[in-house]
Design a protein around this motif. Structure first.
Motif, PDB file in Angstrom:
ATOM      1  N   VAL A   1      38.051  43.339  43.334  1.00 16.31           N
ATOM      2  CA  VAL A   1      37.342  43.595  42.082  1.00 16.31           C
ATOM      3  C   VAL A   1      37.623  42.442  41.116  1.00 16.31           C
ATOM      4  CG1 VAL A   1      36.955  45.227  40.213  1.00 16.31           C
ATOM      5  CG2 VAL A   1      37.646  46.069  42.477  1.00 16.31           C
ATOM      6  N   TYR A   2      36.558  41.770  40.687  1.00 17.92           N
ATOM      7  CA  TYR A   2      36.642  40.656  39.748  1.00 17.92           C
ATOM      8  C   TYR A   2      36.161  41.173  38.389  1.00 17.92           C
ATOM      9  CZ  TYR A   2      36.717  37.879  44.088  1.00 17.92           C
ATOM     10  OH  TYR A   2      37.018  37.360  45.325  1.00 17.92           O
ATOM     11  N   THR A   3      37.070  41.298  37.435  1.00 18.02           N
ATOM     12  CA  THR A   3      36.755  41.910  36.153  1.00 18.02           C
ATOM     13  C   THR A   3      36.840  40.889  35.033  1.00 18.02           C
ATOM     14  OG1 THR A   3      37.733  43.984  36.954  1.00 18.02           O
ATOM     15  CG2 THR A   3      37.316  43.798  34.593  1.00 18.02           C
TER      16      THR A   3
ATOM     17  N   SER B   1      35.344  38.058  55.936  1.00 18.47           N
ATOM     18  CA  SER B   1      36.173  39.015  55.210  1.00 18.47           C
ATOM     19  C   SER B   1      35.809  38.997  53.740  1.00 18.47           C
ATOM     20  CB  SER B   1      37.656  38.694  55.385  1.00 18.47           C
ATOM     21  OG  SER B   1      38.100  37.757  54.430  1.00 18.47           O
ATOM     22  N   TYR B   2      36.304  39.999  53.021  1.00 24.16           N
ATOM     23  CA  TYR B   2      36.009  40.106  51.592  1.00 24.16           C
ATOM     24  C   TYR B   2      36.696  39.032  50.776  1.00 24.16           C
ATOM     25  CZ  TYR B   2      40.529  42.624  50.934  1.00 24.16           C
ATOM     26  OH  TYR B   2      41.844  42.985  50.887  1.00 24.16           O
ATOM     27  N   ARG B   3      37.583  38.273  51.389  1.00 21.65           N
ATOM     28  CA  ARG B   3      38.211  37.156  50.679  1.00 21.65           C
ATOM     29  C   ARG B   3      37.346  35.900  50.679  1.00 21.65           C
ATOM     30  NH1 ARG B   3      44.643  37.582  52.375  1.00 21.65           N
ATOM     31  NH2 ARG B   3      45.049  39.527  51.234  1.00 21.65           N
ATOM     32  N   MET B   4      36.315  35.895  51.518  1.00 17.40           N
ATOM     33  CA  MET B   4      35.369  34.787  51.480  1.00 17.40           C
ATOM     34  C   MET B   4      34.623  34.808  50.147  1.00 17.40           C
ATOM     35  SD  MET B   4      33.819  35.149  55.326  1.00 17.40           S
ATOM     36  CE  MET B   4      32.396  34.113  54.995  1.00 17.40           C
ATOM     37  N   ASN B   5      34.117  33.662  49.755  1.00 14.96           N
ATOM     38  CA  ASN B   5      33.278  33.546  48.552  1.00 14.96           C
ATOM     39  C   ASN B   5      34.027  33.869  47.270  1.00 14.96           C
ATOM     40  OD1 ASN B   5      31.277  35.209  50.779  1.00 14.96           O
ATOM     41  ND2 ASN B   5      30.717  33.127  50.186  1.00 14.96           N
ATOM     42  N   GLY B   6      35.364  33.776  47.315  1.00 18.00           N
ATOM     43  CA  GLY B   6      36.126  34.001  46.102  1.00 18.00           C
ATOM     44  C   GLY B   6      35.669  33.132  44.937  1.00 18.00           C
ATOM     45  N   PRO B   7      35.476  31.808  45.136  1.00 17.09           N
ATOM     46  CA  PRO B   7      35.008  30.976  44.027  1.00 17.09           C
ATOM     47  C   PRO B   7      33.652  31.426  43.485  1.00 17.09           C
ATOM     48  CG  PRO B   7      35.929  29.602  45.764  1.00 17.09           C
ATOM     49  CD  PRO B   7      35.851  30.997  46.318  1.00 17.09           C
ATOM     50  N   ASP B   8      32.749  31.864  44.387  1.00 17.68           N
ATOM     51  CA  ASP B   8      31.436  32.340  43.935  1.00 17.68           C
ATOM     52  C   ASP B   8      31.584  33.594  43.084  1.00 17.68           C
ATOM     53  OD1 ASP B   8      29.697  30.429  45.427  1.00 17.68           O
ATOM     54  OD2 ASP B   8      30.589  31.394  47.157  1.00 17.68           O
TER      55      ASP B   8
ATOM     56  N   LYS C   1      42.827  34.431  43.204  1.00 18.29           N
ATOM     57  CA  LYS C   1      43.749  34.691  42.108  1.00 18.29           C
ATOM     58  C   LYS C   1      43.007  34.814  40.784  1.00 18.29           C
ATOM     59  CE  LYS C   1      47.670  32.350  44.305  1.00 18.29           C
ATOM     60  NZ  LYS C   1      48.698  31.280  44.193  1.00 18.29           N
ATOM     61  N   SER C   2      43.589  35.577  39.901  1.00 22.54           N
ATOM     62  CA  SER C   2      43.019  35.738  38.568  1.00 22.54           C
ATOM     63  C   SER C   2      43.022  34.400  37.831  1.00 22.54           C
ATOM     64  CB  SER C   2      43.825  36.762  37.771  1.00 22.54           C
ATOM     65  OG  SER C   2      43.815  38.027  38.403  1.00 22.54           O
ATOM     66  N   ILE C   3      42.069  34.257  36.928  1.00 24.98           N
ATOM     67  CA  ILE C   3      42.008  33.115  36.022  1.00 24.98           C
ATOM     68  C   ILE C   3      41.968  33.680  34.604  1.00 24.98           C
ATOM     69  CG2 ILE C   3      40.854  31.630  37.715  1.00 24.98           C
ATOM     70  CD1 ILE C   3      38.209  32.224  36.337  1.00 24.98           C
ATOM     71  N   PRO C   4      42.119  32.845  33.577  1.00 21.82           N
ATOM     72  CA  PRO C   4      42.165  33.393  32.216  1.00 21.82           C
ATOM     73  C   PRO C   4      40.972  34.283  31.856  1.00 21.82           C
ATOM     74  CG  PRO C   4      42.898  31.128  32.198  1.00 21.82           C
ATOM     75  CD  PRO C   4      42.438  31.409  33.593  1.00 21.82           C
ATOM     76  N   GLU C   5      39.777  33.968  32.385  1.00 22.67           N
ATOM     77  CA  GLU C   5      38.584  34.737  32.010  1.00 22.67           C
ATOM     78  C   GLU C   5      38.301  35.919  32.940  1.00 22.67           C
ATOM     79  OE1 GLU C   5      38.670  31.506  32.822  1.00 22.67           O
ATOM     80  OE2 GLU C   5      37.482  30.273  31.455  1.00 22.67           O
ATOM     81  N   VAL C   6      38.986  35.970  34.103  1.00 20.77           N
ATOM     82  CA  VAL C   6      38.665  36.991  35.112  1.00 20.77           C
ATOM     83  C   VAL C   6      39.953  37.500  35.752  1.00 20.77           C
ATOM     84  CG1 VAL C   6      37.374  37.527  37.220  1.00 20.77           C
ATOM     85  CG2 VAL C   6      36.484  35.807  35.618  1.00 20.77           C
ATOM     86  N   THR C   7      40.087  38.819  35.814  1.00 18.23           N
ATOM     87  CA  THR C   7      41.213  39.444  36.497  1.00 18.23           C
ATOM     88  C   THR C   7      40.768  39.914  37.877  1.00 18.23           C
ATOM     89  OG1 THR C   7      42.166  40.206  34.422  1.00 18.23           O
ATOM     90  CG2 THR C   7      42.901  41.321  36.419  1.00 18.23           C
ATOM     91  N   VAL C   8      41.518  39.548  38.915  1.00 17.50           N
ATOM     92  CA  VAL C   8      41.208  39.957  40.287  1.00 17.50           C
ATOM     93  C   VAL C   8      42.187  41.046  40.709  1.00 17.50           C
ATOM     94  CG1 VAL C   8      40.892  39.206  42.668  1.00 17.50           C
ATOM     95  CG2 VAL C   8      40.393  37.619  40.790  1.00 17.50           C
ATOM     96  N   SER C   9      41.661  42.161  41.197  1.00 13.47           N
ATOM     97  CA  SER C   9      42.497  43.271  41.641  1.00 13.47           C
ATOM     98  C   SER C   9      41.943  43.839  42.938  1.00 13.47           C
ATOM     99  CB  SER C   9      42.560  44.363  40.567  1.00 13.47           C
ATOM    100  OG  SER C   9      41.261  44.851  40.274  1.00 13.47           O
ATOM    101  N   GLU C  10      42.692  44.727  43.556  1.00 13.10           N
ATOM    102  CA  GLU C  10      42.261  45.353  44.806  1.00 13.10           C
ATOM    103  C   GLU C  10      42.061  46.847  44.608  1.00 13.10           C
ATOM    104  OE1 GLU C  10      43.748  44.196  48.526  1.00 13.10           O
ATOM    105  OE2 GLU C  10      44.660  42.340  47.812  1.00 13.10           O
TER     106      GLU C  10
END
Length: 307
Positions: A61-63, A84-91, A42-51
């Motif tokens: 895409v982490y922007t 899957s590409y959902r792994m390593n989300g925190p990283d 999920k997006s956080i205040p400093e980073v937007t997550v999109s597909e």
């Protein structure tokens, strides 16, 4: 391998950390299903997550919400047969937040259903998507780092080799987490009786067999399928490579780093004493894990500041 070989920071987790029983088709399906069912980051205040999609291949895409300093193509692990590409989300979120990188995680197809060159082609499609959309992503085409973990590290190394040989734009650098680089490790007799944690020799055999579509360790393999089999390393970019000292891949990773260094390629090597495979997932708050991550952050910052 005895538990005493594991550093105390990782020992408790290693004792209970699940192995990957890839010899069972049912377990492979279960593990693959679990990795596919991970919640989307999920997006956080400093980073937007999109597909997005690249030639039909899903991307995350982490922007950063501020203009990015550079970009990273991230390739997940899983022995070429799971993940899957959902792994390593925190990283990926940390890369975007701490280093102001735009990060693209690619959901490449898995072996044995899709053997080489399919997974590598999918990663190349992710790179090309970043090139094609660089202006709208607000990134420079020549400031993209290729990074990966385990088998993803092997795919990252192979992709970098191919791009350096064929692409008009080269990767700025590569970051390789305990990468899976050499199919010939399955032939090593000194590995036969060692029971490595998390990723063992038997799994390694099955993973390479599925990916190559042939018995690993043979006299020849297709070009770009096994990074350690490359004959020359002179044209590759600066590299950061990290691995634990009791990882199955320890020797092959050090040999790869030595080949890079012998060819004049700047290569930072970070060895974590007593670190098994995936030690950072076992104890993410360990002093050793924090040092491991800080080392690569420093490498990336220096890489970006030098261009």
């Amino acid at each position: 391998m005895k538990l005493d070989a594991v550093h105390p920071d990782f020992r408790k987790a290693a004792k209970y950390f699940p192995s990957m029983p890839l010899n069972s088709r049912l377990m492979r399906a279960v593990i693959r299903g679990l990795s596919r069912s991970l919640p989307a980051p999920k997006s956080i205040p400093e980073v937007t997550v999109s597909e997005a999609r690249a030639a039909g291949i899903p991307l995350l895409v982490y922007t950063p919400t501020t203009p990015p300093n550079g970009a990273m193509l991230w390739i997940h692990g899983g022995g070429y047969v799971m993940g899957s590409y959902r792994m390593n989300g925190p990283d990926c979120l940390r890369y975007a937040r701490k280093l102001k990188l735009l990060v693209v995680s690619v959901d490449y197809r898995l072996a044995p259903q899709t053997a080489f060159p399919g997974p590598l082609d999918d990663c190349a499609a992710g790179w090309q998507w970043m090139q094609d959309n660089a202006d709208s992503l607000n990134i420079r085409r020549d400031r993209i780092i290729v990074a990966g973990q385990s088998a993803g590290g092997g795919l990252a190394a192979a992709l970098v080799q191919k791009l350096c040989d064929t692409s008009p734009v080269k990767p700025l650098g590569q970051v390789l987490y305990y990468p899976m680089l050499d199919d010939r490790t399955v032939l090593r007799s000194d590995m036969q009786n060692l029971k490595h944690y998390v990723w063992n020799r038997h799994n390694n055999l099955l993973g390479w067999r599925a990916y190559l579509g042939q018995e690993p360790g043979g006299s020849s393999v297709p070009e770009y399928s096994v990074p350690a089999r490359r004959s020359h390393f002179e044209n590759l970019p600066p590299t950061w490579l990290g691995v634990g000292s009791i990882d199955l891949f320890f020797q092959e990773d050090l040999q790869y780093a030595e080949q890079l260094q012998a060819a004049g390629v700047p290569c930072n090597v970070e060895v974590v004493e007593g670190g098994p495979h995936a030690f950072d997932a076992m104890a993410p708050k360990s002093r050793l894990t924090r040092g491991f991550m800080l080392s690569q952050y420093q490498f990336i910052r220096q890489l970006l500041s030098s261009t």
